[in-house]
Motif scaffolding. Structure first.
Motif, PDB file in Angstrom:
ATOM      1  N   THR A 167       0.835  -1.206   0.000  1.00  0.00           N
ATOM      2  CA  THR A 167       0.000   0.000   0.000  1.00  0.00           C
ATOM      3  C   THR A 167       0.867   1.252   0.000  1.00  0.00           C
ATOM      4  OG1 THR A 167      -1.781  -1.140   1.154  1.00  0.00           O
ATOM      5  CG2 THR A 167      -1.802   1.257   1.255  1.00  0.00           C
ATOM      6  N   ARG A 168       1.890   1.289   0.859  1.00  0.00           N
ATOM      7  CA  ARG A 168       2.776   2.451   0.947  1.00  0.00           C
ATOM      8  C   ARG A 168       3.492   2.676  -0.383  1.00  0.00           C
ATOM      9  NH1 ARG A 168       5.587   1.115   5.150  1.00  0.00           N
ATOM     10  NH2 ARG A 168       7.164  -0.048   4.038  1.00  0.00           N
ATOM     11  N   ILE A 169       4.058   1.639  -0.959  1.00  0.00           N
ATOM     12  CA  ILE A 169       4.780   1.765  -2.224  1.00  0.00           C
ATOM     13  C   ILE A 169       3.848   2.239  -3.328  1.00  0.00           C
ATOM     14  CG2 ILE A 169       5.986   0.471  -4.031  1.00  0.00           C
ATOM     15  CD1 ILE A 169       7.202  -1.219  -1.704  1.00  0.00           C
ATOM     16  N   THR A 170       2.647   1.696  -3.368  1.00  0.00           N
ATOM     17  CA  THR A 170       1.658   2.102  -4.370  1.00  0.00           C
ATOM     18  C   THR A 170       1.313   3.576  -4.216  1.00  0.00           C
ATOM     19  OG1 THR A 170       0.748  -0.130  -4.401  1.00  0.00           O
ATOM     20  CG2 THR A 170      -0.637   1.619  -5.299  1.00  0.00           C
ATOM     21  N   GLN A 171       1.101   4.026  -2.981  1.00  0.00           N
ATOM     22  CA  GLN A 171       0.773   5.434  -2.759  1.00  0.00           C
ATOM     23  C   GLN A 171       1.934   6.344  -3.157  1.00  0.00           C
ATOM     24  OE1 GLN A 171      -1.142   4.892   1.363  1.00  0.00           O
ATOM     25  NE2 GLN A 171      -2.139   6.678   0.475  1.00  0.00           N
ATOM     26  N   ILE A 172       3.157   5.976  -2.798  1.00  0.00           N
ATOM     27  CA  ILE A 172       4.312   6.793  -3.168  1.00  0.00           C
ATOM     28  C   ILE A 172       4.412   6.896  -4.688  1.00  0.00           C
ATOM     29  CG2 ILE A 172       6.841   6.874  -3.180  1.00  0.00           C
ATOM     30  CD1 ILE A 172       6.724   5.701  -0.318  1.00  0.00           C
TER      31      ILE A 172
END
Length: 162
Positions: A12-17
């Motif tokens: 989720t974090r990588i996708t948002q970044i």
């Protein structure tokens, strides 16, 4: 089960970044050690810029609405539901709808090694010094000096850390 939750948060974090890098190009800078739990949101106007220092942690439902600039120093942690705004509506003309009057804008700057607890709102023009702790549910509308602890009483209570 714990490993799946950790994988989910990482993806989720990588996708948002990646999403923010595509949408805002280099106007949001994520430095090394960035971590988050759950969703975070950035809303940037055309020329706005956000710089996140090293080792920043954003908890669930962090959001920042930025017209000009937000700078966060290294090693800061944010509780759930923290909101940051570098603007406020102008409401001087009673004969004109507020939505048509524009904004007052002033940068927000947060120093290094700060802990901003859950449900804190930080308003335009605020500078928070280094090594500051802001307790839950505070509305921060004025500068906070370095090495302070801010708690919510009947009024904003700022205490120098010893």
């Amino acid at each position: 089960m714990r490993i799946f939750r950790k994988i989910h948060m990482t993806v989720t974090r990588i996708t948002q970044i990646l999403f923010y890098k595509i949408i805002y190009n280099n106007r949001i800078i994520f430095n090394s050690g960035f971590r988050s739990r759950g969703r975070f949101h950035f809303f940037l106007e055309k020329n706005a810029k956000v710089i996140l220092g090293k080792n920043i942690f954003l908890n669930r439902d962090f959001s920042a609405s930025i017209v000009e600039s937000l700078i966060i120093g290294d090693n800061c942690i944010f509780g759930e539901n923290v909101k940051i705004y570098d603007q406020n509506h102008i409401f001087k003309d009673k004969d004109k709808p507020i939505a048509q009057q524009g904004f007052n804008v002033k940068n927000v700057c947060i120093g290094r090694n700060c802990w901003i607890a859950s449900n804190v709102t930080i308003l335009k023009g605020v500078t928070i010094g280094d090594n500051v702790i802001i307790g839950a549910n505070c509305l921060i509308y004025k500068d906070i000096p370095s090495n302070s602890i801010v708690t919510l009483n009947e009024s904003l209570n700022i205490v120098k850390r010893g």
